[in-house]
Design an enzyme around this catalytic site. Structure first.
Site, PDB file in Angstrom:
ATOM      1  N   HIS A  19       0.781  -1.152   0.001  1.00  9.06           N
ATOM      2  CA  HIS A  19      -0.019   0.025   0.048  1.00  9.06           C
ATOM      3  C   HIS A  19       0.789   1.130   0.078  1.00  9.06           C
ATOM      4  O   HIS A  19       1.197   1.856   1.191  1.00  9.06           O
ATOM      5  CB  HIS A  19      -0.962  -0.060   1.326  1.00  9.06           C
ATOM      6  CG  HIS A  19      -2.062   0.986   0.865  1.00  9.06           C
ATOM      7  ND1 HIS A  19      -3.459   0.564   1.139  1.00  9.06           N
ATOM      8  CD2 HIS A  19      -2.038   2.404   1.100  1.00  9.06           C
ATOM      9  CE1 HIS A  19      -4.300   1.801   1.049  1.00  9.06           C
ATOM     10  NE2 HIS A  19      -3.359   2.783   1.014  1.00  9.06           N
ATOM     11  N   HIS A  21       1.318   5.140  -2.078  1.00  5.58           N
ATOM     12  CA  HIS A  21       0.667   5.946  -3.300  1.00  5.58           C
ATOM     13  C   HIS A  21       1.677   6.696  -3.819  1.00  5.58           C
ATOM     14  O   HIS A  21       2.708   7.372  -3.143  1.00  5.58           O
ATOM     15  CB  HIS A  21      -0.177   6.952  -2.773  1.00  5.58           C
ATOM     16  CG  HIS A  21      -1.493   6.244  -1.948  1.00  5.58           C
ATOM     17  ND1 HIS A  21      -2.624   6.356  -2.973  1.00  5.58           N
ATOM     18  CD2 HIS A  21      -2.005   5.819  -1.097  1.00  5.58           C
ATOM     19  CE1 HIS A  21      -3.716   5.701  -2.425  1.00  5.58           C
ATOM     20  NE2 HIS A  21      -3.282   5.552  -1.080  1.00  5.58           N
ATOM     21  N   ASP A  23       2.073   9.289  -5.828  1.00  3.40           N
ATOM     22  CA  ASP A  23       1.969  10.743  -5.602  1.00  3.40           C
ATOM     23  C   ASP A  23       1.913  10.963  -4.119  1.00  3.40           C
ATOM     24  O   ASP A  23       1.956  12.140  -3.896  1.00  3.40           O
ATOM     25  CB  ASP A  23       0.715  11.345  -6.343  1.00  3.40           C
ATOM     26  CG  ASP A  23      -0.768  10.572  -5.787  1.00  3.40           C
ATOM     27  OD1 ASP A  23      -0.601   9.500  -5.055  1.00  3.40           O
ATOM     28  OD2 ASP A  23      -1.778  10.910  -6.345  1.00  3.40           O
ATOM     29  N   GLY A 180      -9.341   8.063  -2.535  1.00  7.24           N
ATOM     30  CA  GLY A 180     -10.125   9.249  -2.393  1.00  7.24           C
ATOM     31  C   GLY A 180     -10.951   9.237  -0.952  1.00  7.24           C
ATOM     32  O   GLY A 180     -10.882   8.049  -0.445  1.00  7.24           O
ATOM     33  N   HIS A 207      -9.810   0.645  -0.721  1.00 10.91           N
ATOM     34  CA  HIS A 207      -9.924   1.422   0.404  1.00 10.91           C
ATOM     35  C   HIS A 207     -10.847   1.115   1.294  1.00 10.91           C
ATOM     36  O   HIS A 207     -12.139   1.561   1.013  1.00 10.91           O
ATOM     37  CB  HIS A 207      -9.426   2.920   0.075  1.00 10.91           C
ATOM     38  CG  HIS A 207      -8.129   3.231   0.046  1.00 10.91           C
ATOM     39  ND1 HIS A 207      -7.312   3.017  -1.398  1.00 10.91           N
ATOM     40  CD2 HIS A 207      -7.118   4.011   0.767  1.00 10.91           C
ATOM     41  CE1 HIS A 207      -6.233   3.382  -1.423  1.00 10.91           C
ATOM     42  NE2 HIS A 207      -5.942   4.131  -0.291  1.00 10.91           N
ATOM     43  N   GLU A 210     -10.769   2.639   6.925  1.00 12.77           N
ATOM     44  CA  GLU A 210      -9.782   3.692   7.363  1.00 12.77           C
ATOM     45  C   GLU A 210     -10.304   5.028   8.210  1.00 12.77           C
ATOM     46  O   GLU A 210     -10.215   5.277   9.130  1.00 12.77           O
ATOM     47  CB  GLU A 210      -9.139   4.423   6.115  1.00 12.77           C
ATOM     48  CG  GLU A 210      -8.162   5.545   6.553  1.00 12.77           C
ATOM     49  CD  GLU A 210      -7.361   6.193   5.137  1.00 12.77           C
ATOM     50  OE1 GLU A 210      -6.318   6.833   5.358  1.00 12.77           O
ATOM     51  OE2 GLU A 210      -7.956   6.002   3.944  1.00 12.77           O
ATOM     52  N   ASP A 298       1.890   3.951   3.060  1.00 13.66           N
ATOM     53  CA  ASP A 298       0.749   4.747   2.507  1.00 13.66           C
ATOM     54  C   ASP A 298       1.341   5.990   1.719  1.00 13.66           C
ATOM     55  O   ASP A 298       1.252   5.810   0.449  1.00 13.66           O
ATOM     56  CB  ASP A 298      -0.188   5.384   3.733  1.00 13.66           C
ATOM     57  CG  ASP A 298      -1.577   5.629   3.107  1.00 13.66           C
ATOM     58  OD1 ASP A 298      -1.862   5.331   2.033  1.00 13.66           O
ATOM     59  OD2 ASP A 298      -2.188   6.380   3.920  1.00 13.66           O
TER      60      ASP A 298
END
Length: 361
Positions: A19, A21, A23, A180, A207, A210, A298
């Site tokens: 996991h 990201h 960006d 998102g 996701h 969370e 993350d």
């Protein structure tokens, strides 16, 4: 209680990240250089100060504010050469921290402002990962970097991106996800995309759990059919720990029984109210109960972290030693979206021999 592992020891251990990201891990200096090139205004123009800004802004305590920080990293990801550079550097940075396999996710629909097509974004990014692998190998830190394509849960292109993921299957794309804001955007709203992926036998993670409770996880698993759960820490609310023996809900039993991996990101969870403190983070209880727990970053930039630091935090807090680090790493290998022979080779040729040596040292 195990003796405390040092950060240097953990850097030397092979680790697997599921996991991550893309960006959320851009180098601050890269941000500054690309922003200057394209005329994008940043909140700071010195690398250290910019890194501090990202961490402080992401540390506000809400997922919504956390996600706002991505406006800047997405802004510098709109040209093919920039996509290439960011991907290459991400692979190298993870490899330098001892990560031997990583699945990095991003949403190509957010990178179309400069005129790129979805396909051009994917191809530039895959080329960047290949270059990052080459340079990491040259530096003595081999890594395999693979891609999960994300659809945005508040948008309407998830089926399109799911089809894009299958088009690049076995070319570096190994799965699909939706990302998102979780609140008000249930996974079930994108059921056509997940039905398509199941028909095409393409694995996907979602996701869930969370910032929304077990009902979000239930939708992701029971309705959509997720193979893994991104975060999933709110599952602890479906487990009664007050007695001598834990009492699991049917959902919790199902996730544990079916070995559905939880992609836990401890530092990130503290920033988005997924946990109140590291001492009370659900990861220890979930691990002790036998869930397939994995440890992830993350967003390295926003959480000012790396995989070795995440494990070090858990070692410092819970007394985790090599046995726990090894088990979480093996969990991640087993849950990876690689084909079985690749998973087996990673486990038997890389992970297990390395940990056997570390544990006997």
């Amino acid at each position: 209680m195990n003796s405390k592992l040092t950060l240097d020891q953990l850097v030397a251990a092979p680790k697997v990240v599921l996991h991550e990201h893309l960006d959320g891990g851009v180098r601050p200096q890269t941000l500054i250089e690309i922003a200057d090139e394209i005329g994008h205004e940043l909140p700071a123009t010195e690398a250290g100060a910019l890194a501090d800004w990202f961490f402080d802004a992401a540390d506000s305590g809400t997922l919504a504010r956390y996600l706002e920080t991505f406006d800047h990293t997405i802004a510098v990801s709109q040209q093919a050469d920039h996509c290439f550079r960011i991907a290459s550097e991400a692979a190298q940075d993870l490899a330098a921290d001892g990560v031997v396999y990583a699945e990095l996710r991003y949403a190509p629909e957010q990178q179309l402002r400069g005129g790129l097509s979805l396909e051009a974004v994917v191809e530039a990014t895959l080329a960047g990962f290949a270059e990052g692998e080459r340079l990491a190998e040259k530096a003595g830190h081999p890594i395999k970097a693979r891609t999960i394509l994300c659809g945005m849960r508040h948008a309407d292109r998830t089926l399109e991106v799911a089809k894009l993921a299958t088009a690049y299957r076995d070319k570096g794309v190994v799965g699909f996800d939706i990302a998102g804001g979780e609140i008000g955007n249930p996974a079930e709203a994108h059921l056509p995309a997940f039905e398509y992926l199941r028909r095409e036998n393409m694995p996907f993670t979602i996701h869930a759990g969370e910032s929304v409770g077990p009902e979000s996880i239930r939708g992701a698993v029971s309705v959509c059919g997720a193979n893994r759960i991104g975060h999933g820490v709110q599952l602890i609310k479906d487990i009664d720990l007050t007695g001598d023996e834990a009492k699991l809900s049917n959902l919790a039993h199902y996730i544990r029984d079916r070995r559905i991996a939880l992609e836990v990101c401890p530092s990130s969870n503290l920033q988005t109210e997924g946990a109140e403190s590291i001492e009370t983070h659900p990861i220890k209880d979930l691990y002790d109960l036998g869930f397939r727990v994995t440890v992830n970053n993350d967003n390295r930039l926003m959480s000012r972290t790396r995989t070795s630091r995440e494990f070090h935090l858990l070692a410092e807090t819970f007394g985790w030693g090599w046995a726990e680090v090894r088990r979480c790493t093996e969990n991640a290998v087993k849950a990876a979206f690689l084909h079985h022979p690749e998973r087996r080779a990673l486990l038997e040729d890389v992970v297990r021999p390395a940990y056997a040596a570390l544990e006997s040292a």
